[in-house]
Design a protein around this motif. Structure first.
Motif, PDB file in Angstrom:
ATOM      1  N   ARG A 288      -3.044  18.521   0.994  1.00 21.81           N
ATOM      2  CA  ARG A 288      -4.501  18.342   0.996  1.00 21.81           C
ATOM      3  C   ARG A 288      -4.994  17.712  -0.303  1.00 21.81           C
ATOM      4  O   ARG A 288      -5.964  16.943  -0.295  1.00 21.81           O
ATOM      5  CB  ARG A 288      -5.190  19.672   1.250  1.00 21.81           C
ATOM      6  CG  ARG A 288      -5.021  20.172   2.696  1.00 21.81           C
ATOM      7  CD  ARG A 288      -5.832  21.423   2.940  1.00 21.81           C
ATOM      8  NE  ARG A 288      -5.703  21.898   4.309  1.00 21.81           N
ATOM      9  CZ  ARG A 288      -6.438  21.461   5.318  1.00 21.81           C
ATOM     10  NH1 ARG A 288      -7.371  20.531   5.112  1.00 21.81           N
ATOM     11  NH2 ARG A 288      -6.256  21.947   6.533  1.00 21.81           N
ATOM     12  N   ARG A 289      -4.360  18.025  -1.420  1.00 16.38           N
ATOM     13  CA  ARG A 289      -4.764  17.410  -2.692  1.00 16.38           C
ATOM     14  C   ARG A 289      -4.533  15.904  -2.667  1.00 16.38           C
ATOM     15  O   ARG A 289      -5.263  15.148  -3.321  1.00 16.38           O
ATOM     16  CB  ARG A 289      -3.999  18.044  -3.856  1.00 16.38           C
ATOM     17  CG  ARG A 289      -4.493  19.425  -4.254  1.00 16.38           C
ATOM     18  CD  ARG A 289      -3.950  19.831  -5.611  1.00 16.38           C
ATOM     19  NE  ARG A 289      -2.501  19.972  -5.609  1.00 16.38           N
ATOM     20  CZ  ARG A 289      -1.855  21.097  -5.306  1.00 16.38           C
ATOM     21  NH1 ARG A 289      -2.544  22.179  -4.969  1.00 16.38           N
ATOM     22  NH2 ARG A 289      -0.541  21.155  -5.344  1.00 16.38           N
ATOM     23  N   ALA A 290      -3.516  15.482  -1.938  1.00 15.48           N
ATOM     24  CA  ALA A 290      -3.220  14.046  -1.857  1.00 15.48           C
ATOM     25  C   ALA A 290      -4.058  13.344  -0.797  1.00 15.48           C
ATOM     26  O   ALA A 290      -4.052  12.108  -0.730  1.00 15.48           O
ATOM     27  CB  ALA A 290      -1.739  13.840  -1.562  1.00 15.48           C
ATOM     28  N   ALA A 291      -4.782  14.099   0.037  1.00 15.00           N
ATOM     29  CA  ALA A 291      -5.505  13.521   1.164  1.00 15.00           C
ATOM     30  C   ALA A 291      -6.535  12.463   0.762  1.00 15.00           C
ATOM     31  O   ALA A 291      -6.632  11.416   1.420  1.00 15.00           O
ATOM     32  CB  ALA A 291      -6.167  14.626   1.980  1.00 15.00           C
ATOM     33  N   PRO A 292      -7.336  12.681  -0.300  1.00 15.22           N
ATOM     34  CA  PRO A 292      -8.315  11.633  -0.662  1.00 15.22           C
ATOM     35  C   PRO A 292      -7.669  10.303  -1.025  1.00 15.22           C
ATOM     36  O   PRO A 292      -8.163   9.240  -0.620  1.00 15.22           O
ATOM     37  CB  PRO A 292      -9.057  12.251  -1.864  1.00 15.22           C
ATOM     38  CG  PRO A 292      -8.914  13.725  -1.674  1.00 15.22           C
ATOM     39  CD  PRO A 292      -7.536  13.905  -1.106  1.00 15.22           C
ATOM     40  N   LEU A 293      -6.577  10.350  -1.772  1.00 13.98           N
ATOM     41  CA  LEU A 293      -5.899   9.108  -2.134  1.00 13.98           C
ATOM     42  C   LEU A 293      -5.257   8.469  -0.906  1.00 13.98           C
ATOM     43  O   LEU A 293      -5.257   7.240  -0.753  1.00 13.98           O
ATOM     44  CB  LEU A 293      -4.845   9.388  -3.206  1.00 13.98           C
ATOM     45  CG  LEU A 293      -4.116   8.169  -3.783  1.00 13.98           C
ATOM     46  CD1 LEU A 293      -5.105   7.141  -4.311  1.00 13.98           C
ATOM     47  CD2 LEU A 293      -3.164   8.602  -4.892  1.00 13.98           C
TER      48      LEU A 293
ATOM     49  N   TYR B 176       0.825  -1.199   0.000  1.00 12.49           N
ATOM     50  CA  TYR B 176       0.000   0.000   0.000  1.00 12.49           C
ATOM     51  C   TYR B 176       0.866   1.258   0.000  1.00 12.49           C
ATOM     52  O   TYR B 176       0.537   2.240  -0.666  1.00 12.49           O
ATOM     53  CB  TYR B 176      -0.941  -0.022   1.203  1.00 12.49           C
ATOM     54  CG  TYR B 176      -1.913  -1.180   1.133  1.00 12.49           C
ATOM     55  CD1 TYR B 176      -3.138  -1.039   0.488  1.00 12.49           C
ATOM     56  CD2 TYR B 176      -1.595  -2.417   1.686  1.00 12.49           C
ATOM     57  CE1 TYR B 176      -4.026  -2.106   0.400  1.00 12.49           C
ATOM     58  CE2 TYR B 176      -2.467  -3.479   1.602  1.00 12.49           C
ATOM     59  CZ  TYR B 176      -3.683  -3.327   0.955  1.00 12.49           C
ATOM     60  OH  TYR B 176      -4.548  -4.387   0.856  1.00 12.49           O
ATOM     61  N   LEU B 177       1.964   1.218   0.746  1.00  8.13           N
ATOM     62  CA  LEU B 177       2.905   2.334   0.699  1.00  8.13           C
ATOM     63  C   LEU B 177       3.467   2.507  -0.712  1.00  8.13           C
ATOM     64  O   LEU B 177       3.584   3.633  -1.212  1.00  8.13           O
ATOM     65  CB  LEU B 177       4.062   2.098   1.673  1.00  8.13           C
ATOM     66  CG  LEU B 177       3.831   2.334   3.162  1.00  8.13           C
ATOM     67  CD1 LEU B 177       5.103   2.009   3.931  1.00  8.13           C
ATOM     68  CD2 LEU B 177       3.395   3.757   3.441  1.00  8.13           C
ATOM     69  N   ARG B 178       3.799   1.397  -1.341  1.00 11.08           N
ATOM     70  CA  ARG B 178       4.382   1.465  -2.686  1.00 11.08           C
ATOM     71  C   ARG B 178       3.374   2.069  -3.669  1.00 11.08           C
ATOM     72  O   ARG B 178       3.733   2.914  -4.506  1.00 11.08           O
ATOM     73  CB  ARG B 178       4.804   0.065  -3.133  1.00 11.08           C
ATOM     74  CG  ARG B 178       5.612   0.046  -4.429  1.00 11.08           C
ATOM     75  CD  ARG B 178       6.014  -1.367  -4.817  1.00 11.08           C
ATOM     76  NE  ARG B 178       6.877  -1.964  -3.821  1.00 11.08           N
ATOM     77  CZ  ARG B 178       6.561  -3.025  -3.087  1.00 11.08           C
ATOM     78  NH1 ARG B 178       5.380  -3.608  -3.231  1.00 11.08           N
ATOM     79  NH2 ARG B 178       7.405  -3.520  -2.199  1.00 11.08           N
TER      80      ARG B 178
ATOM     81  N   ALA C 186       1.589   6.657  -6.897  1.00  8.64           N
ATOM     82  CA  ALA C 186       0.470   7.482  -7.356  1.00  8.64           C
ATOM     83  C   ALA C 186       0.682   8.966  -7.072  1.00  8.64           C
ATOM     84  O   ALA C 186       0.228   9.812  -7.846  1.00  8.64           O
ATOM     85  CB  ALA C 186      -0.821   7.008  -6.700  1.00  8.64           C
ATOM     86  N   THR C 187       1.345   9.281  -5.984  1.00  5.40           N
ATOM     87  CA  THR C 187       1.487  10.687  -5.579  1.00  5.40           C
ATOM     88  C   THR C 187       2.866  11.260  -5.846  1.00  5.40           C
ATOM     89  O   THR C 187       3.018  12.486  -5.953  1.00  5.40           O
ATOM     90  CB  THR C 187       1.191  10.845  -4.085  1.00  5.40           C
ATOM     91  OG1 THR C 187       2.167  10.117  -3.320  1.00  5.40           O
ATOM     92  CG2 THR C 187      -0.204  10.338  -3.749  1.00  5.40           C
ATOM     93  N   GLY C 188       3.877  10.405  -5.899  1.00  5.36           N
ATOM     94  CA  GLY C 188       5.249  10.889  -6.025  1.00  5.36           C
ATOM     95  C   GLY C 188       5.776  11.513  -4.754  1.00  5.36           C
ATOM     96  O   GLY C 188       6.839  12.148  -4.763  1.00  5.36           O
ATOM     97  N   ARG C 189       5.060  11.344  -3.643  1.00  8.36           N
ATOM     98  CA  ARG C 189       5.435  11.954  -2.373  1.00  8.36           C
ATOM     99  C   ARG C 189       6.005  10.909  -1.412  1.00  8.36           C
ATOM    100  O   ARG C 189       5.644   9.731  -1.482  1.00  8.36           O
ATOM    101  CB  ARG C 189       4.215  12.601  -1.704  1.00  8.36           C
ATOM    102  CG  ARG C 189       3.474  13.588  -2.573  1.00  8.36           C
ATOM    103  CD  ARG C 189       4.295  14.801  -2.889  1.00  8.36           C
ATOM    104  NE  ARG C 189       3.521  15.813  -3.600  1.00  8.36           N
ATOM    105  CZ  ARG C 189       4.033  16.875  -4.180  1.00  8.36           C
ATOM    106  NH1 ARG C 189       5.344  17.084  -4.139  1.00  8.36           N
ATOM    107  NH2 ARG C 189       3.270  17.745  -4.814  1.00  8.36           N
ATOM    108  N   PRO C 190       6.875  11.328  -0.497  1.00  7.45           N
ATOM    109  CA  PRO C 190       7.327  10.416   0.564  1.00  7.45           C
ATOM    110  C   PRO C 190       6.150  10.012   1.450  1.00  7.45           C
ATOM    111  O   PRO C 190       5.299  10.837   1.795  1.00  7.45           O
ATOM    112  CB  PRO C 190       8.345  11.254   1.349  1.00  7.45           C
ATOM    113  CG  PRO C 190       8.777  12.322   0.392  1.00  7.45           C
ATOM    114  CD  PRO C 190       7.573  12.631  -0.428  1.00  7.45           C
TER     115      PRO C 190
END
Length: 244
Positions: A215-220, A83-85, A90-94
């Motif tokens: 916040r944009r990444a919050a839903p995912l 799930y982390l992967r 999907a986000t490109g974020r740490p």
């Protein structure tokens, strides 16, 4: 203090520190330098510490091997890694998976160098920590609120403001931070596990360069946390991951 206690105190000073010199180890433990040197040498021989080329010391690989065998941490890390992967891709974020360890936040696993796995972070200065505090027991909130440390100029150290943030989180607002643990980093977190009396067992958090990006990444992030929660069944599997 017993010999075992002194050796453990040497290891404990490395929490949050990559490398330390002998004089620093002695100062932080309160041990005489000759005693600290003897203990450090014994820990190096055992594999708990490693001596660097510059004469400083760092935690040894034997500790990481043993730590990885702790059932609750290992199961949560193994379950959470896919799930982390996916979230990282999907986000490109740490991203990181965390849980409570007493009055601190333990990083169980991470991708993207958000923070090293095995690290402890302050609850009040992290999005995951705020989430777990918001839904956690009153005793833990009182303990943390009584010892608030400013880490950056933006760290919230006003108990009243934190209590309002906790209430907002319980009301459905995202758990976020804005450069409160590290400058240039904003965080958002989502719970992993059902909301019991002690709150969720764990939390996923994501790091972004700004609050809007977080916040944009919050839903995912929330969807990923929900999927991991569903995977960790029966509920007893999640309860085993709780370290408190």
């Amino acid at each position: 203090m017993s010999a075992v206690g002194r050796a453990l105190s040497v290891l404990d000073v490395f929490d949050g520190a990559a490398c330390l010199r002998l004089t620093t180890i002695a100062a932080r433990t309160g041990l005489p330098v000759p005693t600290a040197l003897r203990l450090v040498r014994e820990l190096v021989a055992w594999g708990g510490l490693e001596r660097q080329a510059d004469g400083s010391y760092r935690l040894g690989t034997r500790l990481w091997v043993l730590g990885g065998q702790v059932p609750c941490q290992r199961r949560l890390a193994e379950a959470g890694r896919p799930y982390l992967r996916g979230l990282r891709t999907a986000t490109g974020r740490p991203v990181a998976l965390t849980c409570l360890d007493g009055d601190r936040l333990l990083v169980v696993d991470e991708l993207g160098e958000a923070v090293a796995a095995g690290s402890h972070l302050p609850l009040h200065a992290t999005a995951a920590g705020k989430l777990l505090l918001a839904h956690g027991p009153d005793a833990l909130r009182r303990q943390v609120l009584g010892n608030l440390v400013r880490i950056t100029p933006y760290t919230v150290t006003a108990p009243g403001l934190l209590l309002r943030q906790f209430a907002d989180i319980r009301g459905g607002s995202p758990a976020t931070t804005r450069e409160e643990r590290r400058l240039g980093e904003c965080e958002v977190a989502a719970p992993v596990g059902p909301m019991g009396e002690a709150g969720p067992a764990a939390a996923l958090f994501l790091t972004a360069p700004s609050t809007p990006a977080a916040r944009r990444a919050a839903p995912l992030l929330a969807a990923t946390a929900a999927a991991l929660t569903a995977h960790l069944t029966p509920p007893d599997s999640i309860a085993e991951a709780r370290l408190t």
